[in-house]
Design a protein around this motif. Sequence first.
Motif, PDB file in Angstrom:
ATOM      1  N   TRP A 159      -2.344  53.190  13.559  1.00 38.78           N
ATOM      2  CA  TRP A 159      -1.025  53.470  14.158  1.00 38.78           C
ATOM      3  C   TRP A 159      -0.577  52.237  14.927  1.00 38.78           C
ATOM      4  CZ3 TRP A 159       1.605  57.448  12.582  1.00 38.78           C
ATOM      5  CH2 TRP A 159       0.978  58.623  12.208  1.00 38.78           C
ATOM      6  N   VAL A 160       0.633  51.817  14.709  1.00 38.20           N
ATOM      7  CA  VAL A 160       1.206  50.769  15.568  1.00 38.20           C
ATOM      8  C   VAL A 160       2.260  51.458  16.433  1.00 38.20           C
ATOM      9  CG1 VAL A 160       2.424  48.564  15.643  1.00 38.20           C
ATOM     10  CG2 VAL A 160       0.709  48.980  13.879  1.00 38.20           C
ATOM     11  N   VAL A 161       2.120  51.300  17.745  1.00 37.11           N
ATOM     12  CA  VAL A 161       2.981  52.048  18.677  1.00 37.11           C
ATOM     13  C   VAL A 161       3.629  51.105  19.682  1.00 37.11           C
ATOM     14  CG1 VAL A 161       1.590  54.152  18.457  1.00 37.11           C
ATOM     15  CG2 VAL A 161       1.045  52.503  20.252  1.00 37.11           C
ATOM     16  N   ASP A 162       4.485  51.709  20.506  1.00 40.11           N
ATOM     17  CA  ASP A 162       5.176  50.967  21.573  1.00 40.11           C
ATOM     18  C   ASP A 162       5.979  49.784  21.030  1.00 40.11           C
ATOM     19  OD1 ASP A 162       4.024  52.744  23.249  1.00 40.11           O
ATOM     20  OD2 ASP A 162       2.731  51.336  24.309  1.00 40.11           O
ATOM     21  N   PHE A 163       6.685  50.022  19.974  1.00 38.80           N
ATOM     22  CA  PHE A 163       7.616  48.998  19.457  1.00 38.80           C
ATOM     23  C   PHE A 163       8.730  48.807  20.478  1.00 38.80           C
ATOM     24  CE2 PHE A 163       5.690  50.112  15.498  1.00 38.80           C
ATOM     25  CZ  PHE A 163       5.941  49.065  14.632  1.00 38.80           C
ATOM     26  N   PRO A 164       9.377  47.646  20.464  1.00 41.82           N
ATOM     27  CA  PRO A 164      10.598  47.546  21.273  1.00 41.82           C
ATOM     28  C   PRO A 164      11.660  48.459  20.653  1.00 41.82           C
ATOM     29  CG  PRO A 164      10.244  45.541  19.979  1.00 41.82           C
ATOM     30  CD  PRO A 164       9.068  46.435  19.719  1.00 41.82           C
ATOM     31  N   LEU A 165      12.549  48.986  21.488  1.00 41.94           N
ATOM     32  CA  LEU A 165      13.604  49.850  20.929  1.00 41.94           C
ATOM     33  C   LEU A 165      14.611  49.008  20.147  1.00 41.94           C
ATOM     34  CD1 LEU A 165      14.694  52.730  20.745  1.00 41.94           C
ATOM     35  CD2 LEU A 165      15.798  52.417  22.954  1.00 41.94           C
ATOM     36  N   PHE A 166      14.877  47.809  20.668  1.00 40.77           N
ATOM     37  CA  PHE A 166      15.847  46.919  20.000  1.00 40.77           C
ATOM     38  C   PHE A 166      15.233  45.545  19.778  1.00 40.77           C
ATOM     39  CE2 PHE A 166      18.150  49.648  23.063  1.00 40.77           C
ATOM     40  CZ  PHE A 166      18.796  50.470  22.151  1.00 40.77           C
ATOM     41  N   LEU A 167      15.726  44.876  18.745  1.00 45.54           N
ATOM     42  CA  LEU A 167      15.309  43.489  18.484  1.00 45.54           C
ATOM     43  C   LEU A 167      16.569  42.642  18.359  1.00 45.54           C
ATOM     44  CD1 LEU A 167      12.559  44.095  15.772  1.00 45.54           C
ATOM     45  CD2 LEU A 167      12.193  43.151  18.064  1.00 45.54           C
ATOM     46  N   PRO A 168      16.478  41.337  18.654  1.00 51.33           N
ATOM     47  CA  PRO A 168      17.649  40.488  18.458  1.00 51.33           C
ATOM     48  C   PRO A 168      17.998  40.448  16.968  1.00 51.33           C
ATOM     49  CG  PRO A 168      15.870  39.304  19.584  1.00 51.33           C
ATOM     50  CD  PRO A 168      15.313  40.614  19.159  1.00 51.33           C
TER      51      PRO A 168
END
Length: 594
Positions: A429-438
Amino acid sequence: MSLPRLLRLLPGALPALAAGLARPGCGRALHRAAPAPAPAAPDFNSFVPRTNTCGELRSAHVGQEVTLYGWIQYQRQGLFLVLRDFQGLTQIIIPQDEAHSHVKKLLSSAPVESVVRVTGIVSPRPPGQENPKMPTGDIEVKAETAEVLNSCKKLPFEIKDFIKKSEALRMQYRYLDLRSFQMQHNLRLRSQVVMRMREYLCHLHGFVDVETPTLFRRTPGGAKEFIVPSREAGKFYSLPQSPQQFKQLLMVGGLDRYFQVARCYRDEGSRPDRQPEFTQVDIEMSFVDQAGIQRLIEGLLQYSWPEERGSITTPFPSMTYEEALSHYGTDKPDTRFGMKIVDIGDFLRRSDIEFVQNALSYPRGTVKAICVPQGVRYLKNKDLESLKESAKSQFNQCSALGSLRLESADLLEAAGLLLRDPTAFHFLWVVDFPLFLPKEENPTELESAHHPFTAPHPSDTSLLYSDPAKVRSQHYDLVLNGSEVGGGSIRIHSAEQQRFVLEKVLKEDSEVLSHLLEALEFGAPPHGGIALGLDRLISLMVDAPSIRDVIAFPKSFRGRDLMGNAPDYVTPEELEPYHIQVSWPLAEKEAKQN
Ligand code: ASP
């Protein structure tokens, strides 16, 4: 997979898969999943006049009269032939006596791949002529009567798994390619896995299978959508990239637990592991949190995992997006091998190497390295050159070290060092992504890392209004052996927050989503979900080189159907009701006129 191995798997494949249902559950998610009774092996001969399939007969059948239907795989000097169907091969002895001259003539003159019926007696093979590589290799069938149901003309390629053919030719004659044991195995395994997923979701956990429309309207952000003309001038439908809005609306509608084996469309051009149309196992639940979705998916995969591919252990390990990027240089790390990226900036601070000092002098400047085990022994000068070239061509991309890590692994494996066990399945599992990216094309603007409906991480909610670029999300991806096989999120269920994200952060026209925003105002429950990429998941399960190998009728690399030749031209008359005219580039216009 080798042919003998495949043949050994095929006849037993279905009972083995069914037996998978009775495996005792382990892991948290399965304690409620009481093992379902294994269904009886399916009856392949119901409703048809055949008595057995071509993979079924054994010594125990000796003496029985049987009727088989299949395709002629080989024919040898008018003495015997090998009959094939989806389940295997059976040797047929062509009678040589006068009384059977008609059968002899028929079977020895029918071309390979003709489809025939053979009725005869099962006999033991003469001593010393048994074939241990064939599951039916102890017996043969002495033909009594036979019928050629349809003869086969000269083939564009031989239907034998070991014969190499170009992918374009396989796609042009896909119906012939499907006759191979490999394709039969892939599609049958896919069907079994989906069946068990349905059982797990519907029977064990109360999910409801709901079909959602494929003619819809444009969705902001995300992948490019295919558009479909309508008879209303200037108006178009869009083919949805996923049932995202519908599944959320189903939660508002109180459906509570939804799933669908859903067809999705993305006009993304050609990529080796993507298709313009593909299938997702799409899931949504009310009143769930991230851990709930993760346990559900672990249980689902454990329950539906084919026994022939070993077993998988749950819970799956988890890694934050930050960790994934810093240790593996990608958000979908292949954790089957080490070679992690290490920061050696501090260590080199004391060095007097000029370009290193230069790099370290920048505000966030650092030096990172990968230790390639046994690189000195296995990597040649030309390998080092190619790594250097890749590094140069990806200079300044943060994914550069991640792809160098994979490239080094490929080079080591090409030189004979096995790093990635082909039988191992490493879920993550990959978690805690940023909500937004440039945005790639304009880094001063933000876009959603997943999609605009993803909720912020509970501890970062206030940042959404002050510093949105810093907000982590409740988005999770499922990675298998370095490929993304699923992704989802807990959703925003407040209309106000959703409007803020669309209008203020993403600068999207929220009008196109007014129906969803309105629905969120009518007592929408908190909800979340996920979608598994079925094609990719199955291709990894069967170790197929491409997702096209697990899709019955795939599109080519360029998005074309090489068998039916789609997309195709439409006449101006046919376009008229849609108020559309084609403006031809000059070269194509001339080509068409000639
Ligand atoms: N609809 C999303 C996707 O296709 C998955 C999800 O968020 O459930 O990636």
